[in-house]
Design an enzyme around this catalytic site. Structure first.
Site, PDB file in Angstrom:
ATOM      1  N   LYS A 170       0.824  -0.836   0.138  1.00  0.00           N
ATOM      2  CA  LYS A 170       0.244  -0.028   0.218  1.00  0.00           C
ATOM      3  C   LYS A 170       0.814   1.122  -0.115  1.00  0.00           C
ATOM      4  O   LYS A 170       0.328   2.584   0.362  1.00  0.00           O
ATOM      5  CB  LYS A 170      -1.101  -0.187   1.223  1.00  0.00           C
ATOM      6  N   SER A 171       1.897   1.214  -0.836  1.00  0.00           N
ATOM      7  CA  SER A 171       3.300   2.427  -0.631  1.00  0.00           C
ATOM      8  C   SER A 171       2.815   2.949  -1.939  1.00  0.00           C
ATOM      9  O   SER A 171       3.574   3.299  -2.179  1.00  0.00           O
ATOM     10  CB  SER A 171       4.728   2.049  -0.971  1.00  0.00           C
ATOM     11  N   HIS A 223       6.854  -7.397  -2.530  1.00  0.00           N
ATOM     12  CA  HIS A 223       6.875  -6.809  -0.944  1.00  0.00           C
ATOM     13  C   HIS A 223       7.524  -7.489  -0.041  1.00  0.00           C
ATOM     14  O   HIS A 223       7.839  -7.356   1.118  1.00  0.00           O
ATOM     15  CB  HIS A 223       5.562  -7.309  -1.084  1.00  0.00           C
ATOM     16  N   SER A 235      -4.171   2.543   4.052  1.00  0.00           N
ATOM     17  CA  SER A 235      -5.367   2.169   2.920  1.00  0.00           C
ATOM     18  C   SER A 235      -5.067   0.307   2.962  1.00  0.00           C
ATOM     19  O   SER A 235      -5.963  -0.584   2.851  1.00  0.00           O
ATOM     20  CB  SER A 235      -3.873   2.485   2.089  1.00  0.00           C
TER      21      SER A 235
HETATM   22  P1  A3P Z   1      -4.527   4.802  -1.139  1.00  0.00           P
HETATM   23  O1  A3P Z   1      -5.068   3.743  -0.476  1.00  0.00           O
HETATM   24  O2  A3P Z   1      -4.583   5.887   0.451  1.00  0.00           O
HETATM   25  O3  A3P Z   1      -6.179   5.565  -1.947  1.00  0.00           O
HETATM   26  P2  A3P Z   1      -0.240  -0.552  -3.943  1.00  0.00           P
HETATM   27  O4  A3P Z   1      -0.196  -0.271  -5.533  1.00  0.00           O
HETATM   28  O5  A3P Z   1       1.005  -0.428  -3.125  1.00  0.00           O
HETATM   29  O6  A3P Z   1      -1.167  -1.456  -3.217  1.00  0.00           O
HETATM   30  O7  A3P Z   1      -0.667   1.240  -2.925  1.00  0.00           O
HETATM   31  C1  A3P Z   1      -2.596   1.663  -3.308  1.00  0.00           C
HETATM   32  C2  A3P Z   1      -2.528   2.861  -2.801  1.00  0.00           C
HETATM   33  O8  A3P Z   1      -1.629   3.770  -3.755  1.00  0.00           O
HETATM   34  C3  A3P Z   1      -3.906   3.677  -2.688  1.00  0.00           C
HETATM   35  O9  A3P Z   1      -4.029   4.648  -1.763  1.00  0.00           O
HETATM   36  C4  A3P Z   1      -3.861   4.145  -4.158  1.00  0.00           C
HETATM   37  O10 A3P Z   1      -4.698   4.916  -4.248  1.00  0.00           O
HETATM   38  C5  A3P Z   1      -2.716   4.930  -4.573  1.00  0.00           C
HETATM   39  N1  A3P Z   1      -2.200   5.330  -5.931  1.00  0.00           N
HETATM   40  C6  A3P Z   1      -2.063   3.767  -6.829  1.00  0.00           C
HETATM   41  N2  A3P Z   1      -2.367   4.958  -8.194  1.00  0.00           N
HETATM   42  C7  A3P Z   1      -2.467   6.134  -7.886  1.00  0.00           C
HETATM   43  C8  A3P Z   1      -2.063   7.190  -8.595  1.00  0.00           C
HETATM   44  N3  A3P Z   1      -2.287   7.225 -10.099  1.00  0.00           N
HETATM   45  N4  A3P Z   1      -2.442   8.216  -7.905  1.00  0.00           N
HETATM   46  C9  A3P Z   1      -2.584   8.471  -6.909  1.00  0.00           C
HETATM   47  N5  A3P Z   1      -2.192   7.667  -5.770  1.00  0.00           N
HETATM   48  C10 A3P Z   1      -2.052   6.022  -6.587  1.00  0.00           C
END
Ligand code: A3P
Length: 283
Positions: free
Chosen positions: A42-43, A97, A127
């Site tokens: 979730k980064s 991860h 997240s």
């Molecule tokens: P949030 O849940 O805070 O909205 P991962 O890809 O590691 O699973 O991370 C998911 C997080 O990245 C989510 O955060 C998601 O909204 C954010 N994310 C994915 N694509 C994005 C983009 N194009 N712009 C901004 N944030 C993005």
């Protein structure tokens, strides 16, 4: 509700993961021409995959609009991703991860490039709280406060954010290691894409860079079924999973109590002691 698959002291999701694959990761051969995207969950992993996919195609969206994101950059530690990767010839885009000690040992003597994406752990936590409520991958987070306590102790999927980040950051002086934060991706997306291009040795024209920006935006990704996780089978997710949830920095402030914010600060200070000020853009 499923629990975790415990491997070497780390809780993994039960769906899509198996012990044999996790064991095999140790001996997996990383090639010099591979590019690895490493993150704590979730980064901003998927955002980084989208950016790099588009950098590779010089902004042409055909690939990102026809191949699911988990096939473009498979997760090495998943049963499905591992099979795809060992059978793929040529340079590979690999996601992971995995904590440092479980990552393929061959990487440490290879020239493969690694992009390590970090995010304010408070936001990664929030997240993950919402994400894991909508999946059947692993034990569902219980009430916010109890999940918060487990996160601080590292009893969540992929273990402790603090240990994960501390261990991987020990590589940060290496030439084949690029540190990128979700916060800088948000603050100046174009500059971050340029930084990634430099690291990968890719030269893009201004118009090509514009296309990378356009097609990797929050809105574009949210509308792209190959990237927004809408294709994840129903046995893995529950209705309403949204990868693209809010996409902002600082959402933790909408969820933490004052006491939780203080408790988090304390653990952060203790666990991340010794790192230079400024390394973490959110502190
Ligand atoms: P949030 O849940 O805070 O909205 P991962 O890809 O590691 O699973 O991370 C998911 C997080 O990245 C989510 O955060 C998601 O909204 C954010 N994310 C994915 N694509 C994005 C983009 N194009 N712009 C901004 N944030 C993005």
């Amino acid at each position: 509700m499923s629990d975790y698959l415990w491997y070497e002291g780390i809780p993994f999701p039960t769906l899509g993961y198996d012990r044999e694959t996790l064991e095999n990761c140790d001996k997996f051969v990383i090639r010099d021409e591979d590019t690895v995207i490493l993150t704590y969950p979730k980064s901003g992993t998927n955002w980084m995959i989208e950016m790099i996919s588009l950098i590779q195609t010089k902004g042409n969206p055909k690939w990102i609009q026809s191949v699911p994101i988990w096939e473009r950059s498979p997760w090495i530690e998943t049963s499905y991703g591992y099979e795809l990767l060992i059978n793929k010839e040529g340079p590979r885009l690999i996601s992971s991860h995995l904590p440092f000690h479980l990552f393929p040992k061959s990487f440490f003597s290879s020239k493969a490039k690694v992009i390590f994406v970090i995010r304010n752990p408070r936001d990664a936590f929030v997240s993950s709280y919402f994400f894991f409520h909508k999946t059947k991958l692993a034990k569902n987070p219980e009430l916010f406060g109890a999940y918060f306590e487990r996160f601080l102790k590292g009893n969540v999927v992929y273990g402790s954010w603090f240990e994960h980040t501390r261990d991987w950051l020990s590589m940060r002086e290496r030439d084949n290691f690029l540190l990128v934060s979700y916060e800088e991706m948000k603050k100046d997306t174009r500059k971050t894409i340029e930084k990634i291009c430099d690291f990968l040795g890719k030269k893009l024209e201004t118009e090509e860079l514009d296309l990378v920006l356009k097609h990797s935006s929050f809105q574009a990704m949210n509308e792209n079924n190959m990237s927004n996780h809408s294709l994840i089978p129903e046995d893995v997710v529950t209705n309403g999973l949204k990868l693209l949830r809010k996409g902002i920095t600082g959402d933790w402030k909408n969820h933490f109590t004052v006491a939780q914010a203080e408790a988090f600060d304390k653990v952060f200070r203790e666990m991340m002691v010794g790192f230079p000020t400024g390394l973490f853009p959110w502190e």
